[in-house]
Motif scaffolding. Structure first.
Motif, mmCIF file in Angstrom:
data_model
loop_
_atom_site.group_PDB
_atom_site.id
_atom_site.type_symbol
_atom_site.label_atom_id
_atom_site.label_comp_id
_atom_site.label_asym_id
_atom_site.label_seq_id
_atom_site.Cartn_x
_atom_site.Cartn_y
_atom_site.Cartn_z
ATOM 1 N N LEU A 1 41.055 35.967 36.352
ATOM 2 C CA LEU A 1 40.171 36.928 36.784
ATOM 3 C C LEU A 1 39.004 36.518 37.716
ATOM 4 O O LEU A 1 38.752 37.139 38.697
ATOM 5 N N GLU A 2 38.821 35.518 37.907
ATOM 6 C CA GLU A 2 38.039 34.833 39.161
ATOM 7 C C GLU A 2 38.880 35.020 40.426
ATOM 8 O O GLU A 2 38.021 35.349 41.203
ATOM 9 N N ALA A 3 40.096 34.645 40.365
ATOM 10 C CA ALA A 3 41.060 34.893 41.657
ATOM 11 C C ALA A 3 40.807 36.259 42.093
ATOM 12 O O ALA A 3 40.869 36.585 43.018
ATOM 13 N N ILE A 4 41.246 36.962 41.140
ATOM 14 C CA ILE A 4 41.340 38.466 41.177
ATOM 15 C C ILE A 4 39.886 38.989 41.683
ATOM 16 O O ILE A 4 39.918 39.876 42.925
ATOM 17 N N GLU A 5 38.704 38.475 41.201
ATOM 18 C CA GLU A 5 37.491 38.932 41.678
ATOM 19 C C GLU A 5 37.349 38.720 43.085
ATOM 20 O O GLU A 5 36.622 39.554 43.993
ATOM 21 N N GLY A 6 37.504 37.510 43.619
ATOM 22 C CA GLY A 6 37.420 36.886 44.886
ATOM 23 C C GLY A 6 38.127 37.688 45.724
ATOM 24 O O GLY A 6 37.715 38.127 46.941
ATOM 25 N N ALA A 7 39.557 37.975 45.539
ATOM 26 C CA ALA A 7 40.433 38.486 46.333
ATOM 27 C C ALA A 7 40.066 40.022 46.568
ATOM 28 O O ALA A 7 40.070 40.550 47.642
ATOM 29 N N LEU A 8 39.601 40.597 45.596
ATOM 30 C CA LEU A 8 39.381 42.199 45.828
ATOM 31 C C LEU A 8 37.886 42.236 46.530
ATOM 32 O O LEU A 8 37.887 43.172 47.402
ATOM 33 N N GLU B 1 34.572 46.647 37.169
ATOM 34 C CA GLU B 1 33.328 45.668 37.494
ATOM 35 C C GLU B 1 33.190 45.523 38.857
ATOM 36 O O GLU B 1 32.263 45.277 39.630
ATOM 37 N N VAL B 2 34.338 45.133 39.748
ATOM 38 C CA VAL B 2 34.141 44.733 40.960
ATOM 39 C C VAL B 2 34.113 45.761 42.052
ATOM 40 O O VAL B 2 33.618 45.706 42.921
ATOM 41 N N LEU B 3 34.976 46.833 41.716
ATOM 42 C CA LEU B 3 35.131 48.088 42.653
ATOM 43 C C LEU B 3 34.514 49.357 42.460
ATOM 44 O O LEU B 3 34.347 50.234 43.396
ATOM 45 N N ASP B 4 34.013 49.546 41.097
ATOM 46 C CA ASP B 4 33.440 50.767 40.815
ATOM 47 C C ASP B 4 32.004 50.934 41.520
ATOM 48 O O ASP B 4 31.221 50.094 42.114
ATOM 49 N N ASN B 5 31.918 52.301 42.046
ATOM 50 C CA ASN B 5 30.817 52.509 43.020
ATOM 51 C C ASN B 5 30.811 51.939 44.369
ATOM 52 O O ASN B 5 29.907 51.981 45.063
ATOM 53 N N SER B 6 32.192 51.352 44.951
ATOM 54 C CA SER B 6 32.146 51.171 46.090
ATOM 55 C C SER B 6 32.367 52.272 46.899
ATOM 56 O O SER B 6 32.707 53.437 46.713
ATOM 57 N N PRO B 7 32.149 52.277 48.300
ATOM 58 C CA PRO B 7 32.377 53.343 49.216
ATOM 59 C C PRO B 7 33.991 53.689 49.450
ATOM 60 O O PRO B 7 33.803 54.529 50.442
ATOM 61 N N VAL B 8 34.763 52.971 49.113
ATOM 62 C CA VAL B 8 36.175 53.105 49.157
ATOM 63 C C VAL B 8 36.535 53.629 47.804
ATOM 64 O O VAL B 8 36.402 53.061 46.683
ATOM 65 N N GLN B 9 37.749 54.416 47.872
ATOM 66 C CA GLN B 9 38.573 54.783 46.592
ATOM 67 C C GLN B 9 39.653 54.003 46.198
ATOM 68 O O GLN B 9 40.307 53.767 47.274
ATOM 69 N N PHE B 10 39.544 53.549 45.143
ATOM 70 C CA PHE B 10 40.805 52.590 44.737
ATOM 71 C C PHE B 10 41.417 53.276 43.665
ATOM 72 O O PHE B 10 41.117 53.798 42.553
ATOM 73 N N ILE B 11 42.936 53.636 44.040
ATOM 74 C CA ILE B 11 43.663 54.292 43.297
ATOM 75 C C ILE B 11 44.614 53.003 42.652
ATOM 76 O O ILE B 11 45.436 52.550 43.238
#
Length: 159
Positions: A89-96, A134-144
């Motif tokens: 999860l740490e690697a995913i968070e950093g990369a995202l 947790e990492v991407l919600d409410n970002s200015p970019v749409q993630f599908i």
């Protein structure tokens, strides 16, 4: 914007949509969706493999590559050390986080990706979903996020 979870095929999107996928940092794209990235973009794969072999691409890193023909941005996310180890999860968070900064710099509005780290990565779908939100919600970019692969079907919510 939010993270949306849909069914579909990430490759059935416009070149203006960036594609992301989780990969190991050992230079292997031999299973799962990575095989299709390798097949479609052999130049990207060659550069990815070189970065892995030189130690430039580690877990939590991003290797972004733009297809010179279509202009599509490919985001290789370092989610696991080797194909034999599990994603973290740490690697995913950093990369995202790095991917989010990159697409904002490039003024990209939408990123489409599979359930990175789940399946072959060894994490559960629920762990990955929680991390993505947790990492991407409410970002200015749409993630599908295509949580269920459906060959030839454009994912819902792509603008």
């Amino acid at each position: 914007m939010t993270v949306r979870f849909v069914d579909g095929d990430i490759f059935e999107t416009s070149p203006k949509v960036a594609l992301a996928h989780g990969c190991n940092c050992a230079g292997a794209m031999g299973k799962g969706i990575a095989v299709e990235f390798k097949r479609r973009w052999p130049t990207m794969y060659k550069l990815y493999k070189e970065k892995c072999q030189s130690g430039e691409f580690q877990t939590g890193d991003l290797f972004a590559w733009e297809d010179p023909d279509s202009g599509r941005l490919i985001l290789n996310l370092g989610t696991q050390k080797t194909w034999r180890t599990k994603a973290t999860l740490e690697a995913i968070e950093g990369a995202l986080q790095k991917a989010l900064r990159k697409v904002q710099q490039e003024n990209i509005e939408t990123v489409c990706l599979p359930m990175i780290g789940a399946g072959l990565g060894g994490l559960t779908a629920e762990q990955v979903k929680t991390q993505l939100v947790e990492v991407l919600d409410n970002s200015p970019v749409q993630f599908i996020v295509c949580e269920n692969y459906a060959a030839g079907i454009q994912p819902n919510g792509i603008q």
